[in-house]
Design a protein around this motif. Sequence first.
Motif, PDB file in Angstrom:
ATOM      1  N   LEU A 142      33.267 -13.628 120.492  1.00  0.00           N
ATOM      2  CA  LEU A 142      34.643 -12.858 119.911  1.00  0.00           C
ATOM      3  C   LEU A 142      33.110 -11.105 119.585  1.00  0.00           C
ATOM      4  O   LEU A 142      32.407 -11.760 118.547  1.00  0.00           O
ATOM      5  CB  LEU A 142      35.255 -12.802 119.370  1.00  0.00           C
ATOM      6  N   PRO A 143      32.906  -9.858 118.773  1.00  0.00           N
ATOM      7  CA  PRO A 143      32.670  -8.658 118.221  1.00  0.00           C
ATOM      8  C   PRO A 143      32.427  -9.384 116.907  1.00  0.00           C
ATOM      9  O   PRO A 143      33.650 -10.291 116.412  1.00  0.00           O
ATOM     10  CB  PRO A 143      33.606  -7.944 118.498  1.00  0.00           C
ATOM     11  N   GLY A 144      31.537  -9.656 116.571  1.00  0.00           N
ATOM     12  CA  GLY A 144      30.569  -9.738 115.117  1.00  0.00           C
ATOM     13  C   GLY A 144      30.597 -10.940 114.820  1.00  0.00           C
ATOM     14  O   GLY A 144      30.218 -11.713 113.899  1.00  0.00           O
ATOM     15  N   GLU A 145      30.752 -12.735 115.488  1.00  0.00           N
ATOM     16  CA  GLU A 145      30.536 -13.670 115.499  1.00  0.00           C
ATOM     17  C   GLU A 145      29.430 -13.761 115.723  1.00  0.00           C
ATOM     18  O   GLU A 145      28.521 -14.571 114.508  1.00  0.00           O
ATOM     19  CB  GLU A 145      31.105 -14.879 116.880  1.00  0.00           C
ATOM     20  N   ALA A 146      27.754 -13.056 115.659  1.00  0.00           N
ATOM     21  CA  ALA A 146      26.623 -13.047 115.876  1.00  0.00           C
ATOM     22  C   ALA A 146      26.769 -12.916 114.966  1.00  0.00           C
ATOM     23  O   ALA A 146      25.600 -13.749 113.879  1.00  0.00           O
ATOM     24  CB  ALA A 146      26.099 -12.438 116.464  1.00  0.00           C
ATOM     25  N   VAL A 147      26.881 -12.421 113.729  1.00  0.00           N
ATOM     26  CA  VAL A 147      27.141 -11.515 112.192  1.00  0.00           C
ATOM     27  C   VAL A 147      27.145 -12.543 111.224  1.00  0.00           C
ATOM     28  O   VAL A 147      26.346 -12.822 110.256  1.00  0.00           O
ATOM     29  CB  VAL A 147      27.312  -9.581 112.542  1.00  0.00           C
ATOM     30  N   ARG A 148      28.285 -12.967 111.760  1.00  0.00           N
ATOM     31  CA  ARG A 148      28.796 -14.347 111.224  1.00  0.00           C
ATOM     32  C   ARG A 148      28.414 -14.869 111.016  1.00  0.00           C
ATOM     33  O   ARG A 148      27.921 -16.079 109.915  1.00  0.00           O
ATOM     34  CB  ARG A 148      30.629 -14.303 111.449  1.00  0.00           C
ATOM     35  N   ALA A 149      27.307 -15.494 112.357  1.00  0.00           N
ATOM     36  CA  ALA A 149      26.276 -17.130 112.179  1.00  0.00           C
ATOM     37  C   ALA A 149      25.251 -16.416 111.386  1.00  0.00           C
ATOM     38  O   ALA A 149      24.567 -17.336 110.770  1.00  0.00           O
ATOM     39  CB  ALA A 149      26.371 -16.870 113.206  1.00  0.00           C
ATOM     40  N   ARG A 150      25.204 -15.457 111.895  1.00  0.00           N
ATOM     41  CA  ARG A 150      23.354 -15.557 110.574  1.00  0.00           C
ATOM     42  C   ARG A 150      24.020 -15.132 109.459  1.00  0.00           C
ATOM     43  O   ARG A 150      22.931 -16.106 107.580  1.00  0.00           O
ATOM     44  CB  ARG A 150      22.948 -14.034 111.355  1.00  0.00           C
ATOM     45  N   ALA A 151      24.898 -14.849 108.733  1.00  0.00           N
ATOM     46  CA  ALA A 151      25.039 -14.567 107.080  1.00  0.00           C
ATOM     47  C   ALA A 151      26.175 -15.909 106.617  1.00  0.00           C
ATOM     48  O   ALA A 151      25.012 -16.491 106.267  1.00  0.00           O
ATOM     49  CB  ALA A 151      25.988 -14.134 107.022  1.00  0.00           C
ATOM     50  N   TRP A 152      26.296 -17.115 107.042  1.00  0.00           N
ATOM     51  CA  TRP A 152      26.273 -18.399 107.170  1.00  0.00           C
ATOM     52  C   TRP A 152      25.192 -18.834 107.594  1.00  0.00           C
ATOM     53  O   TRP A 152      25.010 -20.386 106.338  1.00  0.00           O
ATOM     54  CB  TRP A 152      27.482 -19.472 108.696  1.00  0.00           C
ATOM     55  N   GLY A 153      24.007 -18.997 108.094  1.00  0.00           N
ATOM     56  CA  GLY A 153      22.751 -19.313 107.688  1.00  0.00           C
ATOM     57  C   GLY A 153      21.661 -19.203 106.857  1.00  0.00           C
ATOM     58  O   GLY A 153      21.474 -19.523 105.904  1.00  0.00           O
ATOM     59  N   SER A 154      22.115 -17.840 106.572  1.00  0.00           N
ATOM     60  CA  SER A 154      21.310 -16.827 105.022  1.00  0.00           C
ATOM     61  C   SER A 154      22.465 -17.681 103.692  1.00  0.00           C
ATOM     62  O   SER A 154      21.422 -18.534 102.471  1.00  0.00           O
ATOM     63  CB  SER A 154      21.605 -15.476 105.026  1.00  0.00           C
ATOM     64  N   ARG A 155      23.494 -17.552 103.893  1.00  0.00           N
ATOM     65  CA  ARG A 155      23.866 -19.210 102.908  1.00  0.00           C
ATOM     66  C   ARG A 155      23.806 -20.817 102.737  1.00  0.00           C
ATOM     67  O   ARG A 155      23.909 -21.251 101.962  1.00  0.00           O
ATOM     68  CB  ARG A 155      25.625 -18.709 102.722  1.00  0.00           C
ATOM     69  N   LEU A 156      23.126 -20.984 104.421  1.00  0.00           N
ATOM     70  CA  LEU A 156      23.035 -22.776 103.638  1.00  0.00           C
ATOM     71  C   LEU A 156      22.205 -22.490 103.336  1.00  0.00           C
ATOM     72  O   LEU A 156      21.141 -23.532 102.521  1.00  0.00           O
ATOM     73  CB  LEU A 156      23.109 -22.858 105.380  1.00  0.00           C
ATOM     74  N   ALA A 157      21.128 -21.331 103.485  1.00  0.00           N
ATOM     75  CA  ALA A 157      19.933 -21.472 103.401  1.00  0.00           C
ATOM     76  C   ALA A 157      20.104 -21.527 101.711  1.00  0.00           C
ATOM     77  O   ALA A 157      18.875 -22.638 100.378  1.00  0.00           O
ATOM     78  CB  ALA A 157      18.477 -20.417 103.531  1.00  0.00           C
ATOM     79  N   ARG A 158      20.756 -20.369 100.774  1.00  0.00           N
ATOM     80  CA  ARG A 158      20.617 -20.246  99.350  1.00  0.00           C
ATOM     81  C   ARG A 158      21.371 -22.014  98.739  1.00  0.00           C
ATOM     82  O   ARG A 158      20.817 -22.100  97.648  1.00  0.00           O
ATOM     83  CB  ARG A 158      21.362 -19.373  99.130  1.00  0.00           C
ATOM     84  N   CYS A 159      22.208 -22.155  99.750  1.00  0.00           N
ATOM     85  CA  CYS A 159      22.941 -23.547  99.094  1.00  0.00           C
ATOM     86  C   CYS A 159      21.899 -24.341  99.082  1.00  0.00           C
ATOM     87  O   CYS A 159      22.114 -25.689  97.591  1.00  0.00           O
ATOM     88  CB  CYS A 159      24.016 -23.410  99.362  1.00  0.00           C
ATOM     89  N   THR A 160      20.790 -24.786  99.932  1.00  0.00           N
ATOM     90  CA  THR A 160      20.141 -25.898 100.079  1.00  0.00           C
ATOM     91  C   THR A 160      18.954 -25.438  99.255  1.00  0.00           C
ATOM     92  O   THR A 160      18.863 -26.829  98.511  1.00  0.00           O
ATOM     93  CB  THR A 160      20.123 -25.872 101.833  1.00  0.00           C
ATOM     94  N   SER A 161      18.726 -24.455  98.448  1.00  0.00           N
ATOM     95  CA  SER A 161      17.385 -24.478  98.189  1.00  0.00           C
ATOM     96  C   SER A 161      18.020 -24.560  96.654  1.00  0.00           C
ATOM     97  O   SER A 161      16.821 -24.777  95.565  1.00  0.00           O
ATOM     98  CB  SER A 161      16.705 -23.194  98.165  1.00  0.00           C
ATOM     99  N   GLN A 162      18.941 -24.675  96.138  1.00  0.00           N
ATOM    100  CA  GLN A 162      20.034 -25.055  94.295  1.00  0.00           C
ATOM    101  C   GLN A 162      20.000 -26.107  94.443  1.00  0.00           C
ATOM    102  O   GLN A 162      20.264 -27.183  93.164  1.00  0.00           O
ATOM    103  CB  GLN A 162      20.978 -23.715  94.713  1.00  0.00           C
ATOM    104  N   ARG A 163      20.014 -27.359  95.719  1.00  0.00           N
ATOM    105  CA  ARG A 163      19.954 -28.689  95.753  1.00  0.00           C
ATOM    106  C   ARG A 163      19.137 -29.556  94.869  1.00  0.00           C
ATOM    107  O   ARG A 163      18.428 -29.526  95.173  1.00  0.00           O
ATOM    108  CB  ARG A 163      20.556 -29.198  96.807  1.00  0.00           C
TER     109      ARG A 163
END
Length: 163
Positions: A142-163
């Motif tokens: 669906l439109p916008g899902e690729a953008v949501r996936a990139r945003a989720w990946g970016s958030r995962l990188a930030r969350c993981t680096s704070q562990r």
Amino acid sequence: MINALVVYESLYGNTEEIAREVASGLEYGGAAATVRPVAEVDPAEIARYDVVVAGCPTHAFSMPSRRTRGEETGLREWIEHLEPAIGARPAFAVFDTRRDLRARHLSGSAARSATRALRRRHRVLADDPASFYVSGNEGPLLPGEAVRARAWGSRLARCTSQR
């Protein structure tokens, strides 16, 4: 630098596309990301990663099985081959692709099933499971899902680096 592995099982290409977008987001967030089909990754290899992101399509309300996809190894079997490890690295994050939002109550969630399977293996989760939506059974996204996936990946990188 965070070292991330994105593994996926994809039947129509939608889950692979989301996996690549998640990896792009991880890289944008400062991680080094490798993307590979789950059938090509030996579970013993994961120890060198800080986070493993695993995704598959939703089939019959859950992760695909040999009955629904055929004989090749998928995410379900791959998780079953992970050694149980209490609190061990890497942390995991899971996602699925499934039918569009209007059919959400009909489609179930492979990501929730994968989360339960990982918890049975005593694996640490880096984030809540995520779902990305496709049109009908075969897609496209669906439109916008690729953008949501990139945003989720970016958030995962930030969350993981704070562990």
